[in-house]
Scaffold this active site. Structure first.
Site, short mmCIF file in Angstrom:
data_model
loop_
_atom_site.label_atom_id
_atom_site.label_comp_id
_atom_site.label_asym_id
_atom_site.label_seq_id
_atom_site.Cartn_x
_atom_site.Cartn_y
_atom_site.Cartn_z
N ARG A 58 7.93 -5.68 2.79
CA ARG A 58 8.38 -5.47 1.41
C ARG A 58 7.67 -4.34 0.70
NH1 ARG A 58 8.41 -11.25 -0.26
NH2 ARG A 58 8.19 -11.52 1.97
N THR A 59 6.38 -4.18 0.93
CA THR A 59 5.67 -3.11 0.20
C THR A 59 6.19 -1.74 0.65
OG1 THR A 59 3.72 -4.53 0.04
CG2 THR A 59 3.39 -2.20 -0.37
N LYS A 86 -10.92 4.64 14.47
CA LYS A 86 -10.19 4.65 13.20
C LYS A 86 -10.62 5.77 12.27
CE LYS A 86 -9.16 -0.23 13.06
NZ LYS A 86 -9.53 -1.49 12.47
N ARG A 108 -1.51 2.17 3.32
CA ARG A 108 -1.98 0.81 3.62
C ARG A 108 -2.86 0.88 4.85
NH1 ARG A 108 1.14 -4.85 3.78
NH2 ARG A 108 0.89 -4.44 1.57
N HIS A 136 -5.02 -4.37 -3.92
CA HIS A 136 -3.59 -4.09 -3.72
C HIS A 136 -3.01 -3.91 -5.14
CE1 HIS A 136 0.36 -4.06 -2.18
NE2 HIS A 136 0.40 -5.21 -1.55
C1 NCD Z 1 0.28 -8.92 0.69
C2 NCD Z 1 -0.61 -7.93 1.42
O1 NCD Z 1 -0.19 -7.25 2.33
O2 NCD Z 1 -1.75 -7.85 1.02
N1 NCD Z 1 1.62 -8.78 0.95
C3 NCD Z 1 2.37 -7.90 0.27
O3 NCD Z 1 1.97 -6.81 -0.03
N2 NCD Z 1 3.58 -8.32 -0.11
C4 NCD Z 1 -0.14 -10.28 0.88
C5 NCD Z 1 -0.25 -10.78 2.27
O4 NCD Z 1 -0.04 -10.07 3.25
O5 NCD Z 1 -0.57 -11.95 2.38
#
Ligand code: NCD
Length: 311
Positions: A58-59, A86, A108, A136
């Site tokens: 989703r992100t 890394k 990310r 986040h």
């Molecule tokens: C979160 C994340 O990736 O930190 N998810 C997200 O961004 N929708 C929470 C999670 O992964 O639990």
């Protein structure tokens, strides 16, 4: 008040007027999105790179949609870190991206601080889309927007953040944002999933979920971050659900009109029961996803304007 930062790396340190500015602009994008209109001129000719070293659905898709709705050229890069050093990969990648003249870089990464490191190496505006157990920021902004739309305010609300607080960057960003905006924040979870000295962030800590949920306006559930657990921190998923899973019976301890949130992806039957997650009145989970696009449009808009002023 204009946002004075070139990047969005964390919520910690942002001032309430800066947060309000982002939420107000996101609110106008939420309305625009519902009307079916777009603003494709705004980021025309600008390049957005989604650089994901960790899985995401989703992100990543919501940043992609946000960029496209504003007219940017969007490129998705998924990078596997399994076999390579890394640190070296990150700096090599930074040099490559810089040579491509990208304007907005969404990152990310599994390591806390990776987006901040990249921000020092590239000319683009960097947006942290989740770094390790650190922050986040856009998730906290979309959660705040979702709450504000339903409750009309953030100030004075009692919000419980429940479950795997230890590994959660979502929890940390939400604690910073909600506290800054005048909400009372509680964290609920087993001692093994609670960071030491979390009280220093100004939250109240509960290990008994029913007690912690009493009089809460908002119940925010977290995913159990199995991938970040290096040792057995919970006896079993069944046991976890019994004590810390949100079901109708535990939710009844909160205010009668308390609303339920979860950032996704959900482990149904582990941290939340399906009937609660899918409750059309109490659950805000779908609205969180919708607000995610609006918030990311607002953040891209603000940071792109700033970087164009610096040109
Ligand atoms: C979160 C994340 O990736 O930190 N998810 C997200 O961004 N929708 C929470 C999670 O992964 O639990």
């Amino acid at each position: 008040m204009p946002l004075t930062h070139r990047h969005l790396l964390q919520i910690e340190g942002l001032h309430p007027p800066e947060i309000d500015t982002m939420l107000d602009l996101a609110e106008s994008y939420a309305l625009l999105n519902r009307s079916g209109k777009t603003q494709r001129d705004l980021l025309r000719g600008r390049t957005l790179i989604n650089l994901f070293f960790e899985d995401s659905t989703r992100t990543r898709t919501s940043f992609e949609l946000a960029g496209k709705r504003l007219g940017a050229d969007v490129i998705n890069m998924s990078v596997s870190t399994s076999s390579v050093n890394k640190g070296e990969t990150l700096l090599d990648t930074a040099a490559t991206l810089n040579a491509m003249n990208c304007d907005l870089l969404v990152v990310r990464h599994g390591d806390s601080g990776a987006p901040a490191l990249l921000a020092r190496k590239v000319d683009a505006a960097v947006i942290n889309a989740g770094d390790g157990m650190h922050e986040h920021p856009t998730q906290a902004l979309l959660d705040a927007l979702t709450i504000r739309r339903r409750r009309g305010r953030l100030e004075g609300l009692t919000v419980a953040i429940c479950g795997d607080v230890l590994h959660s960057r979502v929890a940390r960003s939400n604690i910073f944002l909600l506290s800054a905006m005048g909400s009372r924040v509680r964290v609920i979870g087993p001692p093994t999933l609670m960071p030491t000295e979390i009280e220093r962030l100004g939250v109240e800590v509960f290990h008994d979920m029913r007690e912690g949920l009493r009089d809460c306006d908002i119940v925010m559930m977290l995913r159990l971050q199995k991938e970040r657990m290096t040792r057995g921190l919970i006896p079993s998923f069944r046991e976890f659900f019994r004590f810390y899973g949100l079901d109708a019976e535990k939710l009844a301890c909160a205010k009668p009109d308390a609303l339920v949130m979860h950032p996704g992806p959900m482990n149904r039957g582990v941290e939340i029961a399906s009937d609660v997650a899918d409750d059309p009145v109490r659950s805000l989970i779908k609205e969180q996803v919708e607000m995610g696009v609006a918030v990311r449009m607002a953040v891209l808009d603000i940071l792109a304007r700033r970087s164009s002023r610096n040109d």
